[in-house]
Structure formats: C-alpha cells, structure tokens
Design a protein around this motif. Sequence first.
Motif, PDB file in Angstrom:
ATOM      1  N   ASN A  93       0.833  -1.212   0.000  1.00  0.00           N
ATOM      2  CA  ASN A  93       0.000   0.000   0.000  1.00  0.00           C
ATOM      3  C   ASN A  93       0.863   1.255   0.000  1.00  0.00           C
ATOM      4  N   LEU A  94       1.928   1.249   0.814  1.00  0.00           N
ATOM      5  CA  LEU A  94       2.792   2.426   0.879  1.00  0.00           C
ATOM      6  C   LEU A  94       3.576   2.591  -0.428  1.00  0.00           C
ATOM      7  N   GLY A  95       3.966   1.451  -1.003  1.00  0.00           N
ATOM      8  CA  GLY A  95       4.646   1.492  -2.305  1.00  0.00           C
ATOM      9  C   GLY A  95       3.740   2.072  -3.375  1.00  0.00           C
ATOM     10  N   LYS A  96       2.463   1.680  -3.296  1.00  0.00           N
ATOM     11  CA  LYS A  96       1.478   2.187  -4.264  1.00  0.00           C
ATOM     12  C   LYS A  96       1.324   3.700  -4.122  1.00  0.00           C
ATOM     13  N   ALA A  97       1.311   4.152  -2.852  1.00  0.00           N
ATOM     14  CA  ALA A  97       1.157   5.585  -2.589  1.00  0.00           C
ATOM     15  C   ALA A  97       2.347   6.341  -3.176  1.00  0.00           C
ATOM     16  N   MET A  98       3.545   5.738  -3.026  1.00  0.00           N
ATOM     17  CA  MET A  98       4.735   6.404  -3.554  1.00  0.00           C
ATOM     18  C   MET A  98       4.690   6.453  -5.083  1.00  0.00           C
ATOM     19  N   SER A  99       4.272   5.329  -5.652  1.00  0.00           N
ATOM     20  CA  SER A  99       4.214   5.254  -7.126  1.00  0.00           C
ATOM     21  C   SER A  99       3.153   6.195  -7.679  1.00  0.00           C
ATOM     22  N   ARG A 100       2.103   6.438  -6.881  1.00  0.00           N
ATOM     23  CA  ARG A 100       1.016   7.309  -7.359  1.00  0.00           C
ATOM     24  C   ARG A 100       1.555   8.694  -7.703  1.00  0.00           C
ATOM     25  N   GLY A 101       2.499   9.183  -6.876  1.00  0.00           N
ATOM     26  CA  GLY A 101       3.100  10.486  -7.132  1.00  0.00           C
ATOM     27  C   GLY A 101       3.905  10.502  -8.415  1.00  0.00           C
ATOM     28  N   MET A 102       4.415   9.334  -8.794  1.00  0.00           N
ATOM     29  CA  MET A 102       5.257   9.246 -10.003  1.00  0.00           C
ATOM     30  C   MET A 102       4.423   9.128 -11.275  1.00  0.00           C
ATOM     31  N   ASP A 103       3.093   8.999 -11.108  1.00  0.00           N
ATOM     32  CA  ASP A 103       2.233   8.896 -12.295  1.00  0.00           C
ATOM     33  C   ASP A 103       2.371  10.116 -13.190  1.00  0.00           C
ATOM     34  N   GLN A 104       2.643  11.276 -12.556  1.00  0.00           N
ATOM     35  CA  GLN A 104       2.754  12.515 -13.341  1.00  0.00           C
ATOM     36  C   GLN A 104       3.989  12.523 -14.225  1.00  0.00           C
ATOM     37  N   PHE A 105       4.916  11.589 -13.978  1.00  0.00           N
ATOM     38  CA  PHE A 105       6.129  11.532 -14.798  1.00  0.00           C
ATOM     39  C   PHE A 105       6.099  10.383 -15.797  1.00  0.00           C
ATOM     40  N   LYS A 106       4.880   9.899 -16.061  1.00  0.00           N
ATOM     41  CA  LYS A 106       4.755   8.767 -16.992  1.00  0.00           C
ATOM     42  C   LYS A 106       5.382   9.108 -18.339  1.00  0.00           C
ATOM     43  N   ASP A 107       5.904   8.103 -19.000  1.00  0.00           N
ATOM     44  CA  ASP A 107       6.583   8.260 -20.301  1.00  0.00           C
ATOM     45  C   ASP A 107       7.641   9.380 -20.150  1.00  0.00           C
ATOM     46  N   SER A 108       7.484  10.423 -20.962  1.00  0.00           N
ATOM     47  CA  SER A 108       8.510  11.479 -20.862  1.00  0.00           C
ATOM     48  C   SER A 108       7.894  12.768 -20.312  1.00  0.00           C
ATOM     49  N   ALA A 109       6.811  12.642 -19.525  1.00  0.00           N
ATOM     50  CA  ALA A 109       6.108  13.835 -19.032  1.00  0.00           C
ATOM     51  C   ALA A 109       7.025  14.711 -18.187  1.00  0.00           C
ATOM     52  N   GLY A 110       7.908  14.082 -17.379  1.00  0.00           N
ATOM     53  CA  GLY A 110       8.817  14.844 -16.519  1.00  0.00           C
ATOM     54  C   GLY A 110       9.769  15.687 -17.360  1.00  0.00           C
ATOM     55  N   GLN A 111      10.377  15.032 -18.362  1.00  0.00           N
ATOM     56  CA  GLN A 111      11.326  15.726 -19.228  1.00  0.00           C
ATOM     57  C   GLN A 111      10.627  16.857 -19.983  1.00  0.00           C
ATOM     58  N   ASP A 112       9.404  16.567 -20.466  1.00  0.00           N
ATOM     59  CA  ASP A 112       8.663  17.572 -21.231  1.00  0.00           C
ATOM     60  C   ASP A 112       8.381  18.802 -20.370  1.00  0.00           C
ATOM     61  N   TYR A 113       7.976  18.521 -19.113  1.00  0.00           N
ATOM     62  CA  TYR A 113       7.650  19.627 -18.211  1.00  0.00           C
ATOM     63  C   TYR A 113       8.899  20.470 -17.952  1.00  0.00           C
ATOM     64  N   LEU A 114       9.995  19.747 -17.735  1.00  0.00           N
ATOM     65  CA  LEU A 114      11.272  20.437 -17.492  1.00  0.00           C
ATOM     66  C   LEU A 114      11.641  21.313 -18.687  1.00  0.00           C
ATOM     67  N   GLY A 115      11.458  20.740 -19.875  1.00  0.00           N
ATOM     68  CA  GLY A 115      11.786  21.466 -21.107  1.00  0.00           C
ATOM     69  C   GLY A 115      10.909  22.696 -21.313  1.00  0.00           C
ATOM     70  N   SER A 116       9.731  22.691 -20.732  1.00  0.00           N
ATOM     71  CA  SER A 116       8.796  23.801 -20.956  1.00  0.00           C
ATOM     72  C   SER A 116       9.142  25.023 -20.082  1.00  0.00           C
ATOM     73  N   ILE A 117       9.989  24.817 -19.074  1.00  0.00           N
ATOM     74  CA  ILE A 117      10.368  25.957 -18.215  1.00  0.00           C
ATOM     75  C   ILE A 117      11.645  26.588 -18.789  1.00  0.00           C
ATOM     76  N   ASN A 118      11.586  27.887 -19.038  1.00  0.00           N
ATOM     77  CA  ASN A 118      12.707  28.505 -19.748  1.00  0.00           C
ATOM     78  C   ASN A 118      13.509  29.471 -18.890  1.00  0.00           C
ATOM     79  N   THR A 119      13.162  29.529 -17.606  1.00  0.00           N
ATOM     80  CA  THR A 119      13.966  30.451 -16.775  1.00  0.00           C
ATOM     81  C   THR A 119      14.735  29.644 -15.744  1.00  0.00           C
ATOM     82  N   ALA A 120      15.910  30.148 -15.424  1.00  0.00           N
ATOM     83  CA  ALA A 120      16.748  29.457 -14.434  1.00  0.00           C
ATOM     84  C   ALA A 120      16.053  29.444 -13.075  1.00  0.00           C
ATOM     85  N   GLU A 121      15.351  30.530 -12.776  1.00  0.00           N
ATOM     86  CA  GLU A 121      14.673  30.615 -11.486  1.00  0.00           C
ATOM     87  C   GLU A 121      13.601  29.509 -11.366  1.00  0.00           C
TER      88      GLU A 121
END
Lengths: 175, 472
Positions: free
Chosen positions: B351-379
């Motif tokens: 159950n706790l593993g599932k809870a941890m993995s649930r947070g990682m759903d937002q990074f499915k496939d390349s969603a994390g990289q895409d989000y990172l790429g969409s931010i253009n300021t160092a701040e």
Amino acid sequence: MRKLSSGTTLVEVLVVIGLIGLIGVAGMRFFTSVNTSQKAFSQQAILQMESRKAFDQIIDQIREGTDVIRPVTGETLHYMTFRDLINQVNMLYLEPNKEESNRLKQRVYRLISYCNDFSGIYKKENEKILHNSIKQLRFTSLSPSSVQVNATVVSDKGEYQFLAHVGLLNVGGIE
Amino acid sequence: MRPSNIRRGMALPFTIVAMVVVIGFIMTMSRMNQGVKTQIFHTNNHQLSFLMAYSALSRVCAKIHSFSWASRPFATAPYAENKVALQGGYYDLLVENSKNREFQADVYVRTNLAGIARMYFWRIRFNDDLLDVSNQIFVEAFLNGDPKDFPVAGKANPFAKKVEDLLAQRAANQKKSDLLAREVLKLKKPNDIIKELNGRPIEAPDGSFPPTPEDMALAAKLPVSMPEMPLLPGSEKPDAAGPNPAKPPSAYDTMAGLDMDSKMKKVVSTSESAFKYTDEGWKKMEEKGAAGFDEAYELHKVAAAEREKAYDEMSGLIKDAKSGITDAPSSGAAAAIEEMVSQTIVAGVQNLGKAMSRGMDQFKDSAGQDYLGSINTAEGVAQLTSDWENALNFMTAEVQRMTSLANQISSFKKDGKVEAALQETLQQAQDELAKMTMLVELAKKRLEELIKKEEEEADQQQQEQEDAGGGA
C-alpha cells in the motif's frame, strides 16, 4: 347312432380363441402398465442414485469439517460456510444454471463449492461444481458442529428431495 | 378297451400355457424389482458403510471407557479385528497409539459392503479427566481414506504421515482461519462472502424463469448479526501476573493473541488510508491544476501522517510477533504467526509502495522531461529542481524504511506468493527512485544550461548597452 365324442366343434374352438384373445389382451395391457410404472420407478431410482452420489460428496466434505461459520446455530440459509480439516474456509452456494434452466423450463442452480487456501487470489482448482440442477437448497445449523441439508434436485426424470443431518467430525481442533 | 366318452380337451395345454405365462410374468417382475432394489441398495451403500465404521469406532471408545487408558487393549501393541460381520457386510479394524503423541490413538476401519470397500480414519484424543467422565474422547481428526491405505500392524504406515502433515497444516492455518471466519461472520450477502474468500463473483439470474416465493423469501432474508464482544484487557486475564507484572502479556496466547489480530488490521487499514489520501490529493491536482493545490496539500498532509502511523504500527507488530514466536506453544503455531505477520507487513508495504508510485504517475513516459523542457527560466528550473530533490529525499527515505521492514521479516516463514509480492514492490520502489534520480540529474543539468545561457545573454546585453553608450 355313433356319438361324436372326439375333437372339438367350431363353436368350441371360436370360444377358446376368443377367451385366449381376451385373456391375452388383458394380460398384455396389465403387463404394459406394470412395465411403464416399473420404468418410471427405475428412472426415479436412477435420479435418486445420481443425486445421492453428488450429495455423498457434499456430506463427505462437510463431515471432514471442523465447525460451521454460517448459518449460525438455529439459522437457515441457502448457503453454508465452514472450516475444513486444515482450517481452510469453504463455502457451498448456488449459482443460476442458465443452460439447464432453459432445458428444464424452470429456474435451476448449480451447487458450487469454493475453498479459500489463503493464497489471496482466486484459483479455479479450488472451485468445484457438485451438482448441476438444484431447485432448492437449505442449510440449517443445529449446533456449531452439525447441519441439516435439505435439497430438491430436478431433472427430466422428475424431482427428488434430499434431507440429511450431517455432523462435522473434526471438532477436536476447536474444543 | 378305450372308453368311448373320453374327450380329448384343451385343459392340459391351457393349464401349461397359463403356468408358463404366470411363471414368466413373476420372473420378469421379480427381476425388475431386483434391479430397483439393487440400485437403492447401492445408493445406501455409502451411508451404511459409514454407519458400520462409526459402530466400530463406538466399540473402540466403549472399550477405552470400560478399561482405563493405561490398560487399553492397544496399549502395548496394535489392536486388530478382522472381517467382523455387520449389516450384511463386514469390517476390519486396527487401533494403535499415535506416534509420539500422548493420550492419542489412530483408529482405522475398512468396511466392505456388497463388494465395495471403503476406509475411514479417526485420530482420537483421550482426556483423562475423572471429573468429566462423559466427555473423555475427542475426535482430533477424521478422514476418508483409500481402502489400500489400511495399515498392516508393524509395517510402515504412510497414511499416519499424511495425517501428521494435515494436522501441522491445520495448526499453521489456525490464526489466519480465525481472522477470516470473523470477517465472514460480519458479511450479509453470499457475493460479499465469496469476494472475501477470493472466489469468483456469483452470476446473477437472467430473469427468464421466476424464482419460487420460498426462494425469494430466503434470498431476502439476511443472516443474523453477531454481537461484537469487547476484548478483555490483558491485565484482567485470569492468569495475569497481577499489578505491574514483571513481564507484559505476550502477544501470542489464546486471549492476548487477539490484540495482534487487531494490530494487523490496523496496519492494513492505516496503510490503505495513506494510499487513499495520497491518491485523492493527486486527483485534486489532476482535476483542478494549480487551483487544486491547497486541497491537495491538506490531503497529502493527512496521507503523510497516516504513512508515519503505518510504519510505527508495522514496527510494533513485528516486535510483538517476535515475542509471540518465542512464547508460541508449538513450532506450527510459531510458523503460523510468522506467516500471518509477514503477509500483513507485505500488504502494508504494498500500500505504501502504491502511494509512492502514485506520485510518479505525473512523470509517466517522458512527461517529466517535457515539463522540465517547458520551463525557460533558471529561477523556475531552480525551484523545480529543489522540489524534485525534496521528492527524491522523501522517496529515498521511504525505500530505506520499506527495505528495513523487509529485512526484519526476512527470517519469517512466508508463502511463495507473498515473498514474490514483496520483492516486486521493493523492485518497483527502486525503479521509481532511479527514475526520480535521473529527473533530478536532468533538472540540474538544465539549470546549469539555463544559468549559463542567462549569463551569456546578460553579458551580451551589457556589451550591447556599452556599445550603444560608446557610440552615443
């Protein structure tokens, strides 16, 4: 005048033939009716035998149990849960049998036994169909270690009602 | 001289024909009846055989009652009876002391009725209680056996070994079974019960044929509710050590053992609750975006508290289990505790593993990289990197705690499937951790790039301003 004493007259022969015919027809009809009822009786016996065979299995299964979970003492239900020799929880229950219902033109059920082996998953091998055409089924618990099973089995040969009082014999594990 | 008035009539042939017909009729009827009789006899054979065997067992019990246990007929050597006639059949009997068990005997009865042989086995236990002479013999185990398994006195007996294995299995399943039986008792509908037993859902009738009124009445009838009995506190046990006992009550005994059951339930429900709040929090974010942040934050705060609670409860449970194992009355009971507790811990970790993995759903496939790429300021990237580093630290701590729990139950007896589920959960947690680590690395790299780029742009801007100033 010489007396004609040997042989038979035509009238006598006709009377005899007539009598034999009458007796024969009556005998045949009697024989046929006895034969028909005998066949029906024999079919009932076969139905009884087939049903008893299935219920013998159920009785064996219940007998090897330790205690009844449901129904509780004094309660009547159409399913039963109990623990077996190795403390696995078993359930005997009914499920509609659509094919048999269509064939027999009335609602009939399959009697199913399922055993939980604590693996946490459904296993097909733990499910057994014990009978295919049950019309009614009742389990009445008479004590934590005995149950009365009352079932009506139906087939195209007729109906058969089964009533048994079964004791769960492995009580040593729970005393 | 031949008398002239003798007529050659038909009486004799008629009589003969009539007799043949009557005899034939009787024979046919008798054969038919015999067939039906045989069928019914075979139908009853199973029950009659059991009754014969039960009679034999009753005779054994009567013999034990008649003598004392010490002078029982099988005290020094197995007691056997052969071909004892009963009910139109016969039975063979063999009684011997159960191997390595005091006050226990194995009773084997092989019946033979109408050519069908059956074997029944009872292990009986004698309770040598002079104050309760009416209740001295208990059936410890009853089994139907194969007639071929009927033992021969003095020779190896594989059936007894089978019985021992089954009884060990029974002891191992005892607590799990008690727990499950209590849950089953609370349920009202057959479908809920079969679900609890992990069975296949019961098919619904298609309505083609109406149920009988009796069936409808019975289906509508709910089973009676069982009263919930509050547990006695450990200090009120009849054998409690009194005020301030030197040793607190053990987690495993017939009464305090129930405390462990409730602790196991708590572990499962708290860890489920941790997952539930985590999931709800992420759902709010997914539905409302940034607008749902506040609600999600509150839910995740509750989830974090539940998670902490679940870890504490799991550690407490393992501690109690270890104490219970030490005090267990038999190795079977100890194994049962181990199996039961490891199953619960694995369910909690899952159950706790599932809870941890649930947070990682937002990074499915390349969603994390895409989000990172969409931010253009160092701040912006610096903020994201900081958030991701926090998430990484949290996940690292989670994986360490899960691994620590797994290590604590590594010596516990476990079902193969339970072990596989634990390994799979830990592996998945490691995979998520590796993914998060990679994202943090990428974010750091991107941050460096953006800082460099912004510095270059600033330099360039400054140069342009200087150039413009010089030109003026």
